[in-house]
Design a protein around this motif. Sequence first.
Motif, short mmCIF file in Angstrom:
data_model
loop_
_atom_site.label_atom_id
_atom_site.label_comp_id
_atom_site.label_asym_id
_atom_site.label_seq_id
_atom_site.Cartn_x
_atom_site.Cartn_y
_atom_site.Cartn_z
N ARG A 87 0.86 -1.18 0.00
CA ARG A 87 0.00 0.00 0.00
C ARG A 87 0.90 1.23 0.00
NH1 ARG A 87 -5.10 -1.59 -0.07
NH2 ARG A 87 -5.67 -3.29 1.25
N HIS A 88 0.49 2.25 -0.70
CA HIS A 88 1.24 3.51 -0.75
C HIS A 88 1.39 4.03 0.66
CE1 HIS A 88 2.37 7.53 -2.05
NE2 HIS A 88 2.61 6.99 -3.23
N PRO A 89 2.58 4.49 1.04
CA PRO A 89 2.80 4.89 2.43
C PRO A 89 2.01 6.12 2.86
CG PRO A 89 4.72 5.38 1.08
CD PRO A 89 3.77 4.59 0.23
N VAL A 90 1.57 6.91 1.94
CA VAL A 90 0.82 8.11 2.30
C VAL A 90 -0.67 7.80 2.20
CG1 VAL A 90 0.38 10.50 1.70
CG2 VAL A 90 2.67 9.57 1.43
N ALA A 91 -1.38 8.06 3.28
CA ALA A 91 -2.83 7.81 3.25
C ALA A 91 -3.48 8.84 2.36
CB ALA A 91 -3.40 7.90 4.66
N VAL A 92 -4.08 8.38 1.32
CA VAL A 92 -4.71 9.27 0.36
C VAL A 92 -6.20 8.97 0.34
CG1 VAL A 92 -4.77 10.01 -2.05
CG2 VAL A 92 -2.62 9.32 -1.02
N ARG A 93 -6.99 9.94 0.75
CA ARG A 93 -8.43 9.75 0.81
C ARG A 93 -8.99 9.31 -0.53
NH1 ARG A 93 -11.44 14.84 2.51
NH2 ARG A 93 -10.89 15.48 0.43
N ALA B 262 0.00 15.82 -4.58
CA ALA B 262 -1.23 15.12 -4.22
C ALA B 262 -1.83 14.41 -5.43
CB ALA B 262 -2.25 16.10 -3.63
N LEU B 263 -1.74 15.04 -6.58
CA LEU B 263 -2.25 14.42 -7.80
C LEU B 263 -1.39 13.21 -8.18
CD1 LEU B 263 -3.14 17.68 -9.72
CD2 LEU B 263 -4.73 16.06 -8.68
N ASP B 264 -0.09 13.30 -7.95
CA ASP B 264 0.80 12.14 -8.17
C ASP B 264 0.44 11.01 -7.21
OD1 ASP B 264 2.50 12.65 -10.31
OD2 ASP B 264 3.97 13.70 -9.08
N ARG B 265 0.20 11.34 -5.95
CA ARG B 265 -0.12 10.30 -4.95
C ARG B 265 -1.39 9.55 -5.33
NH1 ARG B 265 1.34 14.37 -1.23
NH2 ARG B 265 -0.85 14.78 -0.79
N PHE B 266 -2.37 10.26 -5.86
CA PHE B 266 -3.62 9.63 -6.25
C PHE B 266 -3.37 8.55 -7.31
CE2 PHE B 266 -7.30 9.78 -9.27
CZ PHE B 266 -8.17 9.05 -8.50
N ALA B 267 -2.68 8.91 -8.38
CA ALA B 267 -2.42 7.96 -9.46
C ALA B 267 -1.54 6.81 -8.97
CB ALA B 267 -1.76 8.67 -10.64
N HIS B 268 -0.53 7.12 -8.18
CA HIS B 268 0.36 6.06 -7.67
C HIS B 268 -0.35 5.12 -6.71
CE1 HIS B 268 4.18 7.04 -9.57
NE2 HIS B 268 3.82 8.31 -9.46
N ALA B 269 -1.26 5.64 -5.91
CA ALA B 269 -2.01 4.77 -5.00
C ALA B 269 -2.88 3.80 -5.78
CB ALA B 269 -2.87 5.61 -4.05
N LEU B 270 -3.49 4.27 -6.87
CA LEU B 270 -4.27 3.37 -7.72
C LEU B 270 -3.38 2.27 -8.30
CD1 LEU B 270 -6.48 5.98 -9.60
CD2 LEU B 270 -7.22 4.41 -7.79
N ALA B 271 -2.21 2.68 -8.80
CA ALA B 271 -1.28 1.72 -9.39
C ALA B 271 -0.73 0.75 -8.34
CB ALA B 271 -0.14 2.45 -10.09
N ASP B 272 -0.39 1.27 -7.16
CA ASP B 272 0.14 0.42 -6.10
C ASP B 272 -0.85 -0.66 -5.68
OD1 ASP B 272 2.45 1.89 -6.12
OD2 ASP B 272 2.00 3.02 -4.29
N LEU C 273 -10.59 13.78 -4.11
CA LEU C 273 -9.14 13.77 -3.98
C LEU C 273 -8.68 14.45 -2.70
CD1 LEU C 273 -8.34 14.96 -7.62
CD2 LEU C 273 -8.50 12.61 -6.81
N ASP C 274 -7.63 13.94 -2.11
CA ASP C 274 -7.01 14.60 -0.97
C ASP C 274 -5.94 15.52 -1.55
OD1 ASP C 274 -5.78 15.47 1.30
OD2 ASP C 274 -5.19 13.49 2.02
N MET C 275 -6.30 16.78 -1.71
CA MET C 275 -5.40 17.73 -2.34
C MET C 275 -4.42 18.36 -1.36
SD MET C 275 -6.21 17.71 -5.57
CE MET C 275 -5.77 19.25 -6.34
N GLY C 276 -4.47 17.92 -0.10
CA GLY C 276 -3.52 18.42 0.88
C GLY C 276 -3.83 19.79 1.40
N ARG C 277 -5.03 20.27 1.16
CA ARG C 277 -5.42 21.59 1.65
C ARG C 277 -6.08 21.48 3.01
NH1 ARG C 277 -7.87 25.70 -2.72
NH2 ARG C 277 -5.91 26.08 -3.75
N ASP C 278 -6.01 22.55 3.76
CA ASP C 278 -6.71 22.65 5.02
C ASP C 278 -8.20 22.72 4.71
OD1 ASP C 278 -7.82 23.30 7.43
OD2 ASP C 278 -6.67 25.15 7.72
N SER C 279 -8.97 21.78 5.24
CA SER C 279 -10.40 21.72 4.91
C SER C 279 -11.18 22.90 5.47
CB SER C 279 -11.02 20.41 5.41
OG SER C 279 -10.87 20.34 6.82
#
Length: 171
Positions: A3-9, A85-95, A158-164
């Motif tokens: 699993r990708h090490p960064v938790a991506v919503r 964050a956009l990279d993490r999204f695609a990589h999490a899908l691939a991972d 997407l988890d864009m890394g912004r303060d909600s």
Amino acid sequence: MYRHPVAVRSAAIAMAALGLSGCSPDPVPPAPTATISSVAAPPGQAQLPAPEALTDVMTRLTDVSIPGAQKVALVQYATPEEAAALDRFAHALADNRLPPLDIRATDLAWAAGQPGDVVATISILSAAPDAQPFVYPMQFTPAGSGWQLTRATADQLLDMGRDSTAPVPPR
């Protein structure tokens, strides 16, 4: 399974929606629901875009071979700081071995309250044997000669890394 090490919503939503809950014997929760209403064509625009124009946006967002910096232009109001964050999204899908993905847009309509924006039901199907389709209404806005995923839809998916709690930039 790695699993990708960064938790991506976004990846969690995609995995849950695609039915890849990993080791959990519990049933997969249903995909989040959203209501987007539609209206007649805005003045000066008689035709909705081709479904491929919208699926191209989602295909590029999920493509691990496209750098995040090039994906910033695919999301309304996205900034260069959000490229990772956009990279993490695609990589999490691939991972999680979800690609190749089959992305389809149906039920295209003009968005209510946002002249020129289009809503569509986006279906994302994975080639993974146990994957369930992810179906979600998404909104797109015109950008030059193409389309962008609206910021509101991106923030839901997407988890864009912004303060909600930070305000969304004005439109």
